[in-house]
Scaffold this active site. Structure first.
Site, PDB file in Angstrom:
ATOM      1  CG  ASP A  77      -3.473   4.171  -0.417  1.00 49.74           C
ATOM      2  OD1 ASP A  77      -3.248   5.336  -0.047  1.00 49.74           O
ATOM      3  OD2 ASP A  77      -4.143   3.350   0.250  1.00 49.74           O
TER       4      ASP A  77
ATOM      5  CG  ASP B  32      -1.929  -1.076   1.270  1.00 54.09           C
ATOM      6  OD1 ASP B  32      -1.900  -1.922   0.362  1.00 54.09           O
ATOM      7  OD2 ASP B  32      -2.739  -1.099   2.205  1.00 54.09           O
TER       8      ASP B  32
ATOM      9  CG  HIS C  68      -5.396  -0.696  -2.237  1.00 55.98           C
ATOM     10  ND1 HIS C  68      -5.219  -1.184  -0.983  1.00 55.98           N
ATOM     11  CD2 HIS C  68      -5.132   0.635  -2.179  1.00 55.98           C
ATOM     12  CE1 HIS C  68      -4.855  -0.191  -0.181  1.00 55.98           C
ATOM     13  NE2 HIS C  68      -4.802   0.927  -0.892  1.00 55.98           N
TER      14      HIS C  68
ATOM     15  CB  CYS D 140      -2.075  -6.649   0.329  1.00 54.48           C
ATOM     16  SG  CYS D 140      -3.564  -6.636  -0.647  1.00 54.48           S
TER      17      CYS D 140
HETATM   18  O1  DAV Z   1     -11.462  -6.179  -3.032  1.00 55.21           O
HETATM   19  O2  DAV Z   1     -11.404  -5.423  -1.014  1.00 55.21           O
HETATM   20  C1  DAV Z   1      -8.578  -5.178  -1.467  1.00 55.21           C
HETATM   21  C2  DAV Z   1      -7.226  -4.660  -1.878  1.00 55.21           C
HETATM   22  C3  DAV Z   1      -6.317  -4.589  -0.715  1.00 55.21           C
HETATM   23  N1  DAV Z   1      -5.007  -4.096  -1.091  1.00 55.21           N
HETATM   24  C4  DAV Z   1     -10.926  -5.509  -2.132  1.00 55.21           C
HETATM   25  C5  DAV Z   1      -9.634  -4.805  -2.432  1.00 55.21           C
END
Ligand code: DAV
Length: 391
Positions: A217, A129, A266, A372
């Site tokens: 991010d 992130d 993200h 992530c």
């Molecule tokens: O689908 O909740 C999560 C991405 C986390 N970096 C989602 C995206």
């Protein structure tokens, strides 16, 4: 030996004196798929559920049990997540990949600047992130949550040591944002927004963050050689994308968005490149037709990702079930997939990849999946042009 000599003369030329062992260190990664050699894996230690703040209000579902439950996460869940993160790090090391870990700070501290104050920080599990590696640079993202304002401090010991060891490493930090109330839309603060309303707003690109100042991010950015694909959503605004464009003048920066996601943060549970020419897209968040042209024109195939194996995310988790597609590509033929995500594993296996199962679901609540939780330090390969036909 020759390589070491070159590095040594470069080091001496810049006035550094280092031992031969340290000379091996190099920061460089241009994409999401070239062979991975060195990576950062986050930690769950001290992770907090932060108090609500405007950006989190927009992100945490109205019925989530995380509302009204700020504070240190239950210690047994932290221990379990750390066990999984440690095993993942060990698995990567056994495959010859160097693994570094961040240094958690005391996340119970309030975050206070002249512009805002919030009751606690978050944690340092999702390294992706915060840190964006583009070639020999690692850029600390602005972030858009107040609770994450100081998170970069957890990575400073590593970035400082990379800077000491690799004379070509560029450590950069994007301008710290003010994050005052002008950064967030008030209409997202209501606790009565329906999912339908959210879907309409996100399709209209009416996100929780405003265009007051650049915000992004690092996990909203996909690196594809000369092209950076950036998701416009809750955590990255158009000014953030413009900032990236000016910051990386040798790159082509493309803004994308994915209608169908009520909480668009993200890109890495939505759009996952596997190798040159092949990207998985979340079938509930399809890339709009006009934005697909860049890919089709250059012979890239966009396929639907397999469905997740679960109907619900684990308890106290910010992310959706689509962490199933949050895979870590170790090289164009090898991919780490969460162990319970059998449909995703099967799809990647049928695409001819070696699938490494990694038990990780109990770490999801700390900030996401295998992609992530990591940040690239070194991958083989150079900066290629995968999209020569820009149209
Ligand atoms: O689908 O909740 C999560 C991405 C986390 N970096 C989602 C995206």
């Amino acid at each position: 030996m020759t390589k070491m000599k070159t590095d040594l003369s470069a080091a001496l030329a810049t006035g550094f004196h280092m031992n031969a062992d340290k000379m091996q260190m190099k920061v460089c990664s241009w994409n999401e798929w070239d062979p991975l050699r060195h990576v950062i894996v986050g930690r769950a230690t001290g992770c907090h559920i932060p108090p609500l703040e405007p950006a989190l209000d927009g992100k945490v579902p109205e019925d989530s049990e995380m509302r009204g439950r700020p504070g240190l996460r239950p210690q047994n869940t932290i221990d379990r997540a750390n066990e999984l993160l440690d095993s993942f790090a060990e698995l990567l090391r056994r495959r010859g990949i160097r693994v570094d870990r961040p240094t958690p700070i005391d996340f119970s501290q309030a975050v206070t600047t002249p512009d805002f104050s919030t009751g606690s920080m978050f944690g340092c599990m999702p390294a992706r992130d915060i840190l964006l590696t583009v070639g020999q640079e690692i850029l600390e993202a602005t972030m858009s949550y107040r609770c994450r304002w100081f998170e970069y401090l957890c990575y400073r010991p590593l970035l400082q040591s990379y800077w000491e060891q690799d004379p070509e490493f560029r450590h950069e930090s994007a301008p710290k944002p003010r994050l005052n109330d002008a950064d967030y839309r008030r209409d997202y603060l209501s606790d009565r927004i329906t999912v339908q309303q959210r879907l309409q707003w996100t399709a209209e690109k009416h996100f929780v963050t405003t265009e007051e100042e650049p915000l992004f991010d690092a996990a909203d950015i996909l690196r594809c050689g000369r092209d950076l694909i950036v998701q416009h959503g809750f955590t990255t605004n158009l000014k953030g994308i413009e900032w990236l464009r000016r910051h990386f003048p040798d790159h082509r920066v493309h803004a994308v968005n994915f209608p169908g996601d009520p909480y668009p943060i993200h890109i890495d549970a939505t759009f996952t490149p596997l190798r040159p020419g092949l990207i998985m897209n979340n079938p509930q968040r399809r890339l709009p037709d006009d934005q697909r042209e860049l890919f089709s024109r250059n012979g890239w195939e966009i396929i639907d990702a397999a469905p997740p194996a679960h109907n619900e995310p684990p308890p106290l988790c910010y992310s959706s079930v689509w962490l199933s597609m949050n895979v870590l590509v170790l090289d164009p033929k090898t991919v780490c997939v969460e162990k319970s995500e059998v449909y995703q594993a099967d799809q990647l296996d049928k695409l001819g990849m070696e699938v490494i199962e990694v038990e990780f679901r109990d770490a999801y609540a700390f900030g996401g999946g295998l992609h992530c939780a990591t940040a690239d330090v070194l991958r083989d390969g150079g900066c290629e042009d995968y999209f020569p036909k820009q149209g």
